[in-house]
Motif scaffolding. Sequence first.
Motif, short mmCIF file in Angstrom:
data_model
loop_
_atom_site.label_atom_id
_atom_site.label_comp_id
_atom_site.label_asym_id
_atom_site.label_seq_id
_atom_site.Cartn_x
_atom_site.Cartn_y
_atom_site.Cartn_z
N LEU A 106 0.84 -1.20 0.00
CA LEU A 106 0.00 0.00 0.00
C LEU A 106 0.87 1.25 0.00
N SER A 107 1.82 1.30 0.91
CA SER A 107 2.71 2.46 0.99
C SER A 107 3.53 2.62 -0.28
N GLY A 108 4.09 1.52 -0.77
CA GLY A 108 4.93 1.58 -1.96
C GLY A 108 4.16 2.02 -3.20
N THR A 109 2.93 1.55 -3.34
CA THR A 109 2.11 1.92 -4.50
C THR A 109 1.81 3.41 -4.49
N LYS A 110 1.37 3.92 -3.35
CA LYS A 110 1.03 5.35 -3.27
C LYS A 110 2.28 6.21 -3.50
N ARG A 111 3.38 5.83 -2.91
CA ARG A 111 4.60 6.62 -3.06
C ARG A 111 5.12 6.57 -4.50
N LEU A 171 -5.17 -0.57 12.14
CA LEU A 171 -3.93 -0.71 11.38
C LEU A 171 -3.86 0.30 10.24
N LEU A 172 -4.98 0.48 9.56
CA LEU A 172 -5.02 1.43 8.45
C LEU A 172 -4.79 2.85 8.94
N GLN A 173 -5.43 3.20 10.04
CA GLN A 173 -5.29 4.55 10.59
C GLN A 173 -3.88 4.79 11.14
N ALA A 174 -3.32 3.77 11.79
CA ALA A 174 -2.01 3.92 12.43
C ALA A 174 -0.88 4.09 11.42
N THR A 175 -1.10 3.66 10.19
CA THR A 175 -0.05 3.75 9.16
C THR A 175 -0.35 4.84 8.13
N ALA A 176 -1.27 5.73 8.44
CA ALA A 176 -1.72 6.75 7.47
C ALA A 176 -0.56 7.59 6.95
N ARG A 177 0.41 7.86 7.80
CA ARG A 177 1.54 8.71 7.37
C ARG A 177 2.23 8.13 6.13
N PHE A 178 2.19 6.82 5.97
CA PHE A 178 2.95 6.17 4.91
C PHE A 178 2.14 5.91 3.64
N HIS A 179 0.84 6.24 3.66
CA HIS A 179 0.05 5.99 2.44
C HIS A 179 -1.03 7.03 2.17
N HIS A 180 -1.38 7.85 3.13
CA HIS A 180 -2.43 8.84 2.88
C HIS A 180 -1.84 10.03 2.12
N ALA A 182 -2.40 13.02 2.10
CA ALA A 182 -2.21 14.24 2.88
C ALA A 182 -0.78 14.35 3.40
N HIS A 183 -0.06 13.22 3.42
CA HIS A 183 1.31 13.21 3.92
C HIS A 183 2.34 13.12 2.79
N ALA A 188 9.39 11.93 0.79
CA ALA A 188 10.77 12.03 0.29
C ALA A 188 11.80 11.94 1.42
N ASP A 189 11.33 11.86 2.65
CA ASP A 189 12.21 11.78 3.81
C ASP A 189 13.04 10.50 3.75
N PRO A 190 14.38 10.58 3.75
CA PRO A 190 15.23 9.39 3.67
C PRO A 190 15.00 8.40 4.82
N ALA A 191 14.49 8.91 5.94
CA ALA A 191 14.27 8.05 7.11
C ALA A 191 12.91 7.37 7.10
#
Length: 210
Positions: A106-111, A171-180, A182-183, A188-191
């Motif tokens: 999910l995160s990889g696809t959105k990014r 789980l979906l809400q807790a990982t929002a930073r990595f796929h929503h 809005a973030h 692009a943050d290396p960390a």
Amino acid sequence: MTPPEATAPVGETGRMTDTSGLSPERILDVAEETIRRYGPTKATVVDVARALGVSHGSVYRYYPSKVALRDAVAERWLARVSTPLGEIAGSAEPAPARLRRWLRELSGTKRRMAREDPELFDTFHRIATAARGVVTGHLDILAGQLALIVADGVAAGDLVADDADRAGRTLLQATARFHHPAHVAEWADPALDDDFTAVIDVLLRGLGAR
């Protein structure tokens, strides 16, 4: 009797237009290109019909309004994310590993979408945001897929959860930073990858993952 979609109605210029090749998918293909060209607020059903070479009435047979057409575009765009995830959710992989892979996908696809075509990503994000009912349905699908993985893990003794549905949504809400979207500025943050791994580790420990 000739079906309506096979008829050739009179176009806006008075000439006959051929709609024999018209289909919902074809309309959505052209609608996406039209929205990309003019933007989500300026693109109209007339613009889509003109690009298709048919009257706007022909498009209205499939999508009765501009809102309905935009919602369908948003739904198809979001399905490009949820469909591959559904295959992961339904796989036979042990639940903890499956959960980790699903969230990474999910995160990889959105990014990847945002990186490869940021303008298009922003355009479709705005469309999806306006289609609140479509977005709600999409989030329900994603949370349901996570709930399926959790339920499988509980059944196998690999995870612990009193309520799989609630766990999936959390789980979906807790990982929002990595796929929503809005973030998106943070992606692009290396960390970010290290942060993502740390969050997943904590979540899996919270579910008692073996």
